[in-house]
Design an enzyme around this catalytic site. Structure first.
Site, PDB file in Angstrom:
ATOM      1  N   THR A 242       4.098   2.393   5.614  1.00  0.00           N
ATOM      2  CA  THR A 242       2.682   2.005   5.681  1.00  0.00           C
ATOM      3  C   THR A 242       1.932   2.934   6.627  1.00  0.00           C
ATOM      4  O   THR A 242       2.454   3.293   7.687  1.00  0.00           O
ATOM      5  CB  THR A 242       2.500   0.536   6.136  1.00  0.00           C
TER       6      THR A 242
ATOM      7  N   LYS B 283     -25.892  15.157  25.719  1.00  0.00           N
ATOM      8  CA  LYS B 283     -24.874  15.195  24.675  1.00  0.00           C
ATOM      9  C   LYS B 283     -25.541  15.239  23.300  1.00  0.00           C
ATOM     10  O   LYS B 283     -26.517  14.521  23.060  1.00  0.00           O
ATOM     11  CB  LYS B 283     -23.991  13.952  24.792  1.00  0.00           C
TER      12      LYS B 283
ATOM     13  N   ASP C 209      -0.503   2.025   8.290  1.00  0.00           N
ATOM     14  CA  ASP C 209      -1.138   1.178   9.318  1.00  0.00           C
ATOM     15  C   ASP C 209      -0.358   1.113  10.636  1.00  0.00           C
ATOM     16  O   ASP C 209      -0.910   0.661  11.644  1.00  0.00           O
ATOM     17  CB  ASP C 209      -1.324  -0.253   8.795  1.00  0.00           C
TER      18      ASP C 209
ATOM     19  N   ASP D  12       1.759  -0.970  11.519  1.00  0.00           N
ATOM     20  CA  ASP D  12       1.649  -2.356  12.002  1.00  0.00           C
ATOM     21  C   ASP D  12       2.950  -3.152  11.836  1.00  0.00           C
ATOM     22  O   ASP D  12       2.918  -4.376  11.742  1.00  0.00           O
ATOM     23  CB  ASP D  12       0.489  -3.073  11.289  1.00  0.00           C
TER      24      ASP D  12
ATOM     25  N   ARG E 109      13.593   9.870  -2.522  1.00  0.00           N
ATOM     26  CA  ARG E 109      14.486  11.000  -2.797  1.00  0.00           C
ATOM     27  C   ARG E 109      15.774  10.886  -1.974  1.00  0.00           C
ATOM     28  O   ARG E 109      16.881  11.098  -2.482  1.00  0.00           O
ATOM     29  CB  ARG E 109      13.736  12.290  -2.450  1.00  0.00           C
TER      30      ARG E 109
ATOM     31  N   ARG F 246       0.909  -4.864  -5.835  1.00  0.00           N
ATOM     32  CA  ARG F 246       1.014  -6.138  -5.119  1.00  0.00           C
ATOM     33  C   ARG F 246       1.317  -7.167  -6.209  1.00  0.00           C
ATOM     34  O   ARG F 246       0.534  -7.358  -7.121  1.00  0.00           O
ATOM     35  CB  ARG F 246      -0.287  -6.452  -4.381  1.00  0.00           C
ATOM     36  N   CYS F 247       2.480  -7.772  -6.132  1.00  0.00           N
ATOM     37  CA  CYS F 247       2.983  -8.614  -7.215  1.00  0.00           C
ATOM     38  C   CYS F 247       2.857 -10.090  -6.819  1.00  0.00           C
ATOM     39  O   CYS F 247       3.666 -10.610  -6.044  1.00  0.00           O
ATOM     40  CB  CYS F 247       4.437  -8.245  -7.495  1.00  0.00           C
TER      41      CYS F 247
ATOM     42  N   GLY G  70       0.819  -1.209   0.000  1.00  0.00           N
ATOM     43  CA  GLY G  70       0.000   0.000   0.000  1.00  0.00           C
ATOM     44  C   GLY G  70       0.853   1.259   0.000  1.00  0.00           C
ATOM     45  O   GLY G  70       1.889   1.297   0.651  1.00  0.00           O
TER      46      GLY G  70
ATOM     47  N   ARG H 246     -25.424   7.388  11.442  1.00  0.00           N
ATOM     48  CA  ARG H 246     -24.877   7.306  10.085  1.00  0.00           C
ATOM     49  C   ARG H 246     -23.472   6.730  10.132  1.00  0.00           C
ATOM     50  O   ARG H 246     -22.711   7.005  11.057  1.00  0.00           O
ATOM     51  CB  ARG H 246     -24.796   8.701   9.459  1.00  0.00           C
TER      52      ARG H 246
ATOM     53  N   ARG I 215      -6.145  -1.796   8.125  1.00  0.00           N
ATOM     54  CA  ARG I 215      -6.225  -3.252   7.908  1.00  0.00           C
ATOM     55  C   ARG I 215      -6.496  -3.955   9.245  1.00  0.00           C
ATOM     56  O   ARG I 215      -7.439  -3.589   9.921  1.00  0.00           O
ATOM     57  CB  ARG I 215      -4.958  -3.758   7.217  1.00  0.00           C
TER      58      ARG I 215
ATOM     59  N   ASP J 122       5.382  -5.437   5.999  1.00  0.00           N
ATOM     60  CA  ASP J 122       5.880  -6.786   6.285  1.00  0.00           C
ATOM     61  C   ASP J 122       5.941  -7.680   5.047  1.00  0.00           C
ATOM     62  O   ASP J 122       6.903  -8.414   4.852  1.00  0.00           O
ATOM     63  CB  ASP J 122       4.946  -7.474   7.305  1.00  0.00           C
TER      64      ASP J 122
HETATM   65  P1  ATP Z   1       0.965  -2.810   3.366  1.00  0.00           P
HETATM   66  O1  ATP Z   1       0.786  -3.443   4.695  1.00  0.00           O
HETATM   67  O2  ATP Z   1       1.148  -1.349   3.470  1.00  0.00           O
HETATM   68  O3  ATP Z   1      -0.042  -3.166   2.338  1.00  0.00           O
HETATM   69  P2  ATP Z   1       2.913  -4.819   2.602  1.00  0.00           P
HETATM   70  O4  ATP Z   1       4.312  -4.706   2.106  1.00  0.00           O
HETATM   71  O5  ATP Z   1       2.721  -5.642   3.843  1.00  0.00           O
HETATM   72  O6  ATP Z   1       2.388  -3.339   2.772  1.00  0.00           O
HETATM   73  P3  ATP Z   1       1.758  -6.882   0.922  1.00  0.00           P
HETATM   74  O7  ATP Z   1       0.704  -6.799  -0.127  1.00  0.00           O
HETATM   75  O8  ATP Z   1       1.590  -7.847   2.021  1.00  0.00           O
HETATM   76  O9  ATP Z   1       1.969  -5.405   1.438  1.00  0.00           O
HETATM   77  O10 ATP Z   1       3.160  -7.274   0.201  1.00  0.00           O
HETATM   78  C1  ATP Z   1       3.645  -6.492  -0.888  1.00  0.00           C
HETATM   79  C2  ATP Z   1       4.267  -7.397  -1.907  1.00  0.00           C
HETATM   80  O11 ATP Z   1       5.403  -8.072  -1.340  1.00  0.00           O
HETATM   81  C3  ATP Z   1       3.385  -8.533  -2.438  1.00  0.00           C
HETATM   82  O12 ATP Z   1       2.500  -8.112  -3.437  1.00  0.00           O
HETATM   83  C4  ATP Z   1       4.430  -9.486  -2.980  1.00  0.00           C
HETATM   84  O13 ATP Z   1       4.905  -9.044  -4.227  1.00  0.00           O
HETATM   85  C5  ATP Z   1       5.552  -9.354  -1.942  1.00  0.00           C
HETATM   86  N1  ATP Z   1       5.403 -10.419  -0.933  1.00  0.00           N
HETATM   87  C6  ATP Z   1       4.533 -10.488   0.103  1.00  0.00           C
HETATM   88  N2  ATP Z   1       4.665 -11.618   0.801  1.00  0.00           N
HETATM   89  C7  ATP Z   1       5.638 -12.336   0.181  1.00  0.00           C
HETATM   90  C8  ATP Z   1       6.246 -13.604   0.409  1.00  0.00           C
HETATM   91  N3  ATP Z   1       5.863 -14.396   1.423  1.00  0.00           N
HETATM   92  N4  ATP Z   1       7.214 -13.997  -0.438  1.00  0.00           N
HETATM   93  C9  ATP Z   1       7.609 -13.211  -1.451  1.00  0.00           C
HETATM   94  N5  ATP Z   1       7.088 -12.003  -1.723  1.00  0.00           N
HETATM   95  C10 ATP Z   1       6.117 -11.556  -0.929  1.00  0.00           C
END
Ligand code: ATP
Length: 343
Positions: free
Chosen positions: A132, A221, A134, A136, A28, A79-80, A18, A251, A178, A110
């Site tokens: 992030t 209140k 979050d 977290d 930068r 997110r890959c 995110g 709401r 989250r 993480d």
């Molecule tokens: P946020 O909490 O802000 O969303 P994040 O880094 O925790 O950040 P994720 O979507 O969990 O977000 O992870 C980002 C990317 O890191 C994933 O889309 C993936 O490409 C890679 N990734 C996550 N977990 C693994 C894993 N166990 N092994 C290899 N790559 C990973």
């Protein structure tokens, strides 16, 4: 922790997961610190996707000018899914080798560190920076973007409160985070909420919320603000039931992605700049598998495995303060993540 076998000459930087305000300040800093130390630096686009598709570009100091004040990330993020597969991981490491990238700075959460860990096992030196909204990530008390995000949410909640008071309504305002409740807790304190619902530690008790509303209404209140964490969710259905039980118009407002955008605060710009420089310094010093963090008043680095193994909880004292500030009569109701059956 592993060490580089030779002097690093080329590094890469990517943002993953995110997006968060302040990521540009970190990019930068990485670029300018690296160039200042005589390194070549590649910006990798859309997180690990950029390594799959060789979507990367050598960056100059000029390429990152006019970015420190901008929200989002100029490198884009993604997110890959492929990075989770052995083939994808091999491909990512191959791209690094092809472009001579010996060190990689990963700005994300993480999940992104897990991707970095895998690359480290394939011989690429990696350093993570916590990016992030979050908050977290366990090894650090600060993550890039939280400060901006909590201020954005706080201002929005103040506005909802104005109209809530005028109409003598109850407002349930859902903030992001989250599975973590830090944004909700901070907004709860900063906005003077009557109730705060967090996914950590506590049991959901809707009857107590209803009793609080009836009680505070009796005391005259004019509004009742409930901050609900994304990890608890279900704000709309909660509002319908609370209205039916209390007779007070209720709401739900879900703040959503506006909390991710906007110009970063001074704190996010400055901390991100320091962390970006530190990440490069660690790579130059031959370090790998480290995560930059801020703990006990100091910027420090942590082993990536240890950082990932740590568990973060809500500080009970902060939670108690939030409860005490809600007026004394209102015992703040905690909540577990709810499922549809509960509701
Ligand atoms: P946020 O909490 O802000 O969303 P994040 O880094 O925790 O950040 P994720 O979507 O969990 O977000 O992870 C980002 C990317 O890191 C994933 O889309 C993936 O490409 C890679 N990734 C996550 N977990 C693994 C894993 N166990 N092994 C290899 N790559 C990973």
């Amino acid at each position: 922790m592993s060490s580089a076998t030779k002097e690093i000459k080329t590094i890469g930087v990517l943002t993953s997961g995110g997006d968060a305000p302040g990521m540009n300040a970190a990019i930068r800093a990485v670029v300018r610190r690296a160039l200042g130390k005589g390194l070549k630096v590649y910006g990798i686009y859309r997180g690990y996707d950029g390594l799959m598709e060789e979507d990367l570009k050598e960056l100059s100091a000029q390429d990152v000018s006019d970015t420190i004040q901008k929200g989002g990330t100029v490198l884009y993020t993604a997110r890959c899914a492929e990075m989770r597969t052995p083939e994808g991981q091999k491909r990512a490491a191959e791209t690094c080798r092809k472009y001579g990238i010996e060190g990689l700075v990963v700005i994300g959460g993480d999940g992104s560190y897990r991707g970095a860990q895998v690359l480290a096992h394939q011989g690429i030196n990696v350093v993570g920076i916590p990016g992030t909204i979050d908050l977290d990530i366990s090894c650090t008390e600060y993550t890039i973007g939280f400060d901006t995000s909590v201020n954005t949410a706080m201002e929005a909640i103040d506005k909802v409160r104005d109209t809530s008071t005028s109409h003598e309504r109850c407002s349930i305002i859902e903030v992001m985070g989250r599975n973590a409740g830090y944004l909700a807790l901070w907004c709860g304190i900063a906005n003077g909420a009557e109730d705060i619902l967090l996914p950590e530690n506590y049991d959901y008790d809707e009857q107590r919320i209803i009793d609080n509303i009836i009680d505070s209404r009796r005391r005259g209140k004019k509004h009742h603000i409930i901050i609900n964490a994304e990890g608890v969710g279900h704000s709309a259905s909660m509002a319908r039931r609370i209205e039916a039980a209390t007779g007070m118009e209720t709401r739900a407002t879900i703040l959503g992605h506006m909390q991710r955008g906007g110009s970063p605060t001074a704190k996010d710009r400055v901390y991100a700049s320091i962390m970006g420089c530190m990440a490069v310094d660690l790579l130059i010093a031959g370090k790998s598998e480290r995560v930059v963090g801020y703990k006990n008043g100091k910027f420090q680095d942590f082993d990536i495995d240890e950082a990932l193994a740590m568990v973060k909880g809500i500080d009970p004292y902060q939670y108690e303060i939030a409860t005490a500030m809600s007026g004394g009569y209102s015992k703040t109701s905690g909540a577990k993540a709810l499922n549809d059956e509960t509701l």
